[in-house]
Design an enzyme around this catalytic site. Sequence first.
Site: not given
Ligand code: DX5
Ligand code: ZN
Length: 218
Positions: A7, A32, A34, A36, A65, A67, A136, A174
Amino acid sequence: MRLIAPSLLAADFARLGEEVRAVEAAGADWIHVDVMDGHFVPNITFGPAVVEAVRRVTRLPLDVHLMITEPDRYVADFARAGASYISVHVETCAHLHRSVHLIRDAGARPGVVLNPATPVETLEWVIADVDLVLVMGVNPGFGGQAFIPSSLDKVRRLRRLITEKGLQTLIEVDGGVSAKTVGSIAAAGADVFVAGSAIFNSDDYPAAIRSLKESVTA
Ligand code: DX5
Ligand code: ZN
């Protein structure tokens, strides 16, 4: 299938291209990303322009992903930017079936994401239309959080549902994935393992990815 998806949330953003190349060379299977928005989750990260930039430096599938609230508004932009998979949170979609088909029509593979408090049953009538279900292991928004153990039962229940329906849907986990937790997550039936801090906080990416892969197959 057993795939490792680093990620980028935990990468050094000032050297993002180098970081992507480094994890690719270290044995990553997917990247991956993220996304947000500061509304659905209390943090802000990347948009389609960053996905497009990452697309230019790697051949690996980009696992985006989302969010964000109202994800339908941005699906086409992320697909155009080169996302291979686009996953939307069940909690953000009033018309989940429509969102999933929007993703496929835009040329990407659709995924759906369950927050820790969201039951597997919300997917019963849409699971045949998706390529991926992302469970999650933490509440989304930040890296480096501890894995929530009840997520394992959710993965098991999801695996049963996929088997019962005779589907090939991938299960991805994840949040909180580390060499310590990944073995039990794999045993519960997951296929794709997202890891941020477990990879990027290490000073040896090949060793970190190798140790995840070994713990998955052990
Ligand atoms: C959290 C993200 C994850 C995050 C995971 O909201 O969707 O992808 O990067 O981080 P770790 O592997 O450090 O828990
Ligand atoms: Zn993620």
